[in-house]
Scaffold this active site. Structure first.
Site, PDB file in Angstrom:
ATOM      1  N   SER A 193       8.330   1.818   4.065  1.00 47.63           N
ATOM      2  CA  SER A 193       7.842   1.149   2.873  1.00 47.63           C
ATOM      3  C   SER A 193       8.319  -0.289   2.875  1.00 47.63           C
ATOM      4  O   SER A 193       9.351  -0.620   3.469  1.00 47.63           O
ATOM      5  CB  SER A 193       8.383   1.873   1.635  1.00 47.63           C
ATOM      6  OG  SER A 193       8.264   1.062   0.489  1.00 47.63           O
ATOM      7  N   GLU A 243       5.632   6.857   5.892  1.00 48.92           N
ATOM      8  CA  GLU A 243       6.745   5.980   5.542  1.00 48.92           C
ATOM      9  C   GLU A 243       8.000   6.823   5.344  1.00 48.92           C
ATOM     10  O   GLU A 243       7.941   7.972   4.921  1.00 48.92           O
ATOM     11  CB  GLU A 243       6.441   5.223   4.251  1.00 48.92           C
ATOM     12  CG  GLU A 243       5.360   4.176   4.402  1.00 48.92           C
ATOM     13  CD  GLU A 243       5.102   3.408   3.126  1.00 48.92           C
ATOM     14  OE1 GLU A 243       4.369   2.417   3.195  1.00 48.92           O
ATOM     15  OE2 GLU A 243       5.616   3.804   2.058  1.00 48.92           O
ATOM     16  N   CYS A 257      -0.990   1.787 -10.160  1.00 44.63           N
ATOM     17  CA  CYS A 257      -1.262   0.633  -9.302  1.00 44.63           C
ATOM     18  C   CYS A 257      -2.650   0.047  -9.506  1.00 44.63           C
ATOM     19  O   CYS A 257      -2.823  -1.174  -9.530  1.00 44.63           O
ATOM     20  CB  CYS A 257      -1.095   1.029  -7.837  1.00 44.63           C
ATOM     21  SG  CYS A 257       0.393   1.989  -7.500  1.00 44.63           S
ATOM     22  N   CYS A 272       3.642  -2.095  -7.268  1.00 42.99           N
ATOM     23  CA  CYS A 272       5.092  -2.304  -7.267  1.00 42.99           C
ATOM     24  C   CYS A 272       5.490  -3.766  -7.464  1.00 42.99           C
ATOM     25  O   CYS A 272       4.910  -4.674  -6.862  1.00 42.99           O
ATOM     26  CB  CYS A 272       5.700  -1.790  -5.983  1.00 42.99           C
ATOM     27  SG  CYS A 272       5.537  -0.011  -5.762  1.00 42.99           S
ATOM     28  N   ASP A 306       1.385   5.519  -2.435  1.00 39.14           N
ATOM     29  CA  ASP A 306       2.483   5.691  -1.487  1.00 39.14           C
ATOM     30  C   ASP A 306       3.744   6.211  -2.168  1.00 39.14           C
ATOM     31  O   ASP A 306       4.460   7.046  -1.605  1.00 39.14           O
ATOM     32  CB  ASP A 306       2.787   4.357  -0.798  1.00 39.14           C
ATOM     33  CG  ASP A 306       1.779   4.039   0.293  1.00 39.14           C
ATOM     34  OD1 ASP A 306       0.659   4.582   0.240  1.00 39.14           O
ATOM     35  OD2 ASP A 306       2.107   3.258   1.198  1.00 39.14           O
ATOM     36  N   CYS A 339      -3.029  -0.902  -4.711  1.00 39.38           N
ATOM     37  CA  CYS A 339      -1.960  -0.262  -3.944  1.00 39.38           C
ATOM     38  C   CYS A 339      -2.223  -0.383  -2.450  1.00 39.38           C
ATOM     39  O   CYS A 339      -3.339  -0.634  -2.000  1.00 39.38           O
ATOM     40  CB  CYS A 339      -1.807   1.192  -4.364  1.00 39.38           C
ATOM     41  SG  CYS A 339      -0.287   1.981  -3.750  1.00 39.38           S
ATOM     42  N   ASP A 340      -1.201  -0.097  -1.681  1.00 42.43           N
ATOM     43  CA  ASP A 340      -1.011  -0.594  -0.326  1.00 42.43           C
ATOM     44  C   ASP A 340      -2.233  -0.567   0.596  1.00 42.43           C
ATOM     45  O   ASP A 340      -2.597  -1.574   1.182  1.00 42.43           O
ATOM     46  CB  ASP A 340       0.115   0.190   0.347  1.00 42.43           C
ATOM     47  CG  ASP A 340       1.445  -0.022  -0.343  1.00 42.43           C
ATOM     48  OD1 ASP A 340       1.469  -0.684  -1.390  1.00 42.43           O
ATOM     49  OD2 ASP A 340       2.458   0.486   0.158  1.00 42.43           O
ATOM     50  N   LYS A 341      -2.872   0.587   0.784  1.00 41.47           N
ATOM     51  CA  LYS A 341      -3.894   0.671   1.834  1.00 41.47           C
ATOM     52  C   LYS A 341      -5.260   0.189   1.365  1.00 41.47           C
ATOM     53  O   LYS A 341      -6.169   0.020   2.186  1.00 41.47           O
ATOM     54  CB  LYS A 341      -4.000   2.109   2.349  1.00 41.47           C
ATOM     55  CG  LYS A 341      -2.679   2.692   2.817  1.00 41.47           C
ATOM     56  CD  LYS A 341      -1.944   1.760   3.764  1.00 41.47           C
ATOM     57  CE  LYS A 341      -0.552   2.239   4.068  1.00 41.47           C
ATOM     58  NZ  LYS A 341       0.375   2.195   2.920  1.00 41.47           N
TER      59      LYS A 341
END
Length: 533
Positions: free
Chosen positions: A442, A416, A25, A170, A57, A98-100
């Protein structure tokens, strides 16, 4: 350090990278940091690079390691805040992925209120099976199908080899892309640069150079990040999340950013934005296309232009480029009718309330035909036991899976549930089984899955009192999450309830569990431990 002392009166620009070798990521961020640093120096500033953490994640999905994901958001925010206070940067470039990492950086910028440019490292290109584009979502759902004997192992192996073909986060419009879009609509990123795929190295490098040069300019003229993070910007970001068919995590993070920025914003406010904002992008997990297709169709700029044209976003909001959002989006192409168009009259994110969620909960209607479900509760006190029941075939059509003690404090970390929801879909139960949890989902989750239930079970929320076989009703149109148990009986059960033993008694997880607030308020940390005076 190789810095000419005569240059120390020039703007000091901190370059916060979330590079990590633990996942694809954020893998390009060392290179992007170098490009941004070179542009800072060329523009007359002094670049000072530093790194913070990133948690994958997907690699932690379905494991105890997923508890680290949401906790990492706070660590990222704290570390950037500390570096700014320690080294007194005049401006920042935040490289996220990536996400966070995205909300973590945005929360830090709200706290330190310095000029800043945020650049997302870019989505991964989709994998291919024949002519079909595939993502990590397909892998997780294939795992569920293979567990139930509905897919050959060789087919799963092939999918795993091709679904994630290179660097980037992603490829679907899951949480990372959702937050990249939100950041541009907040005005803290150069419109259009975030969704340049990571594999397009020349384009992405040029975006990093633009960010570095702009940071030097912002150090001299402003505005600060805090000046941009007002109610108008947050509502624009919410509209972007909704219009792109984005993740429920997007709303969780916007609430957290609002708290750090001192802006009054509630879950009901966000749900109201979803109710009045159309879906303008046909993106996975509910649609046909992926992030690279959105970039090809004009990216966030085209999405923003259409939102402004329809009166769903405020085009007068300022951006870091010096243009208003409307001016920055004016050069975008018109919707192509395939990736971008008008696909639903209202958003797919809903807030529900009821006797199981007095403070609210959240779901996204993606990839599912139904909007209501009533069935018997199957109660699990952690994700693992629920996953095992699904995989063993112990779950039947009509069931409502209840996964509790996975909230912000109870988890801790609000895991998640993608491994569970994907197993449900992969087992062919996506249209007949529902799930309710105080954990979260997610961005790749689809189905009738209700998360963020508040108050959470570990803090004495009604989810703690639900019993096996209780009849649960989810009614999206009515905004309702209810259990068919009399109020007196629920009160009796809660009075007799004993909190579970904490999963951690020391270290970061114990500290987080003691200080974290409700999901309905963004799951942010309080300066005081819960329950303290």
């Amino acid at each position: 350090m190789g810095i000419d002392p005569e240059r120390l009166d020039e703007p000091l620009v901190g370059i916060a990278s979330t590079w990590a070798q633990t996942m694809p990521c954020n893998l390009n961020q060392r290179r992007l940091a170098e490009r941004a640093a070179g542009a800072v120096a060329a523009a007359g500033g002094v670049p000072l690079e530093f790194n913070t953490i990133a948690v994958s994640d997907n690699q932690s999905q379905g494991t105890p390691g997923m508890r680290a994901s949401l906790v990492s958001r706070e660590v990222i925010a704290d570390s950037i805040e500390l570096m700014v206070h320690a080294h007194d940067f005049d401006a920042l470039v935040c490289l996220v992925g990536c996400d966070k990492t995205v909300p973590g950086a945005l929360m830090a910028l709200a706290r330190v209120d310095r000029p800043a440019v945020v650049l997302s490292g870019g989505p991964m290109l989709a994998g291919r099976v024949g002519e079909r584009a595939v993502t990590i979502q397909d892998v997780w759902e294939a795992v569920g199908a293979q567990e139930r004997g509905l897919l050959e192992r060789a087919d799963l192996d092939l999918l795993e080899r091709v679904a994630c073909p290179g660097v980037g986060y992603c490829a679907g419009n899951f949480t990372a892309n959702t937050m990249a879009i939100a950041t541009e609509l907040l005005g803290l990123a150069i419109l259009g640069d975030g969704l340049i795929p990571a594999a397009y190295e020349d384009e992405k490098d040029a975006a990093a150079e633009r960010a570095g040069a702009l940071a030097v300019e912002l150090a001299e003229r402003g505005p600060t990040a805090g000046a941009l993070l007002d109610r108008r910007a947050l509502e624009n970001a919410a509209a972007g999340i909704v219009a792109s068919g984005g993740s429920t995590n997007g709303f969780l993070h916007l609430l957290a950013i609002a708290r750090e920025a001192g802006v009054a914003l509630s879950l009901d406010d966000l749900a109201a934005i979803s109710a009045r904002t159309p879906v303008l992008a046909d993106l996975a997990p509910g649609g046909r296309w992926v992030a690279e297709d959105l970039h090809r169709a004009g990216g966030t700029a085209a999405l923003a232009a259409e939102l402004i044209r329809g009166g769903h976003a405020d085009g007068s909001a300022p951006t870091v480029s010096g243009e208003t959002l409307a001016q920055a989006a004016a050069r975008a192409p018109a919707p192509d009718g395939e990736v971008l168009g008008h696909f639903a009259p209202r958003g797919k994110l809903y807030a529900l309330r009821g006797n199981l969620a007095p403070d609210g909960c959240l779901l996204k209607l993606a990839g599912v035909e139904r909007s209501a479900h009533t069935g018997p509760a199957r109660v699990f006190d952690d994700e693992e036991s629920c996953a095992e029941a699904v995989r063993s075939g112990a779950v039947s059509a009509g069931d409502v899976l209840v996964v509790r003690y996975e909230g912000p404090a109870g988890g801790p970390g609000m895991r998640e549930m993608l491994s569970v929801t994907s197993s449900v879909v992969g087992a062919g139960l996506g249209e007949t089984v529902a799930l309710v949890t105080d954990g979260r989902f997610s961005g790749a989750t689809r189905g009738l899955m209700v998360g963020h239930v508040a108050p959470e079970a570990a803090r004495g929320g009604p989810l703690a009192a639900i019993a096996e076989g209780d009849v649960v009703t989810i009614d999206v149109e009515a905004g309702l999450l209810e259990v068919e148990v009399a109020a007196e009986e629920l009160a009796r059960r809660l009075a007799a309830w004993t909190p579970p033993q904490p999963r951690f008694t020391g270290g970061v997880f114990a500290r987080y569990a003691a200080a974290v607030g409700s999901a309905s308020d963004g799951a942010v940390l309080s300066p005081r431990a819960a329950g303290s005076p």
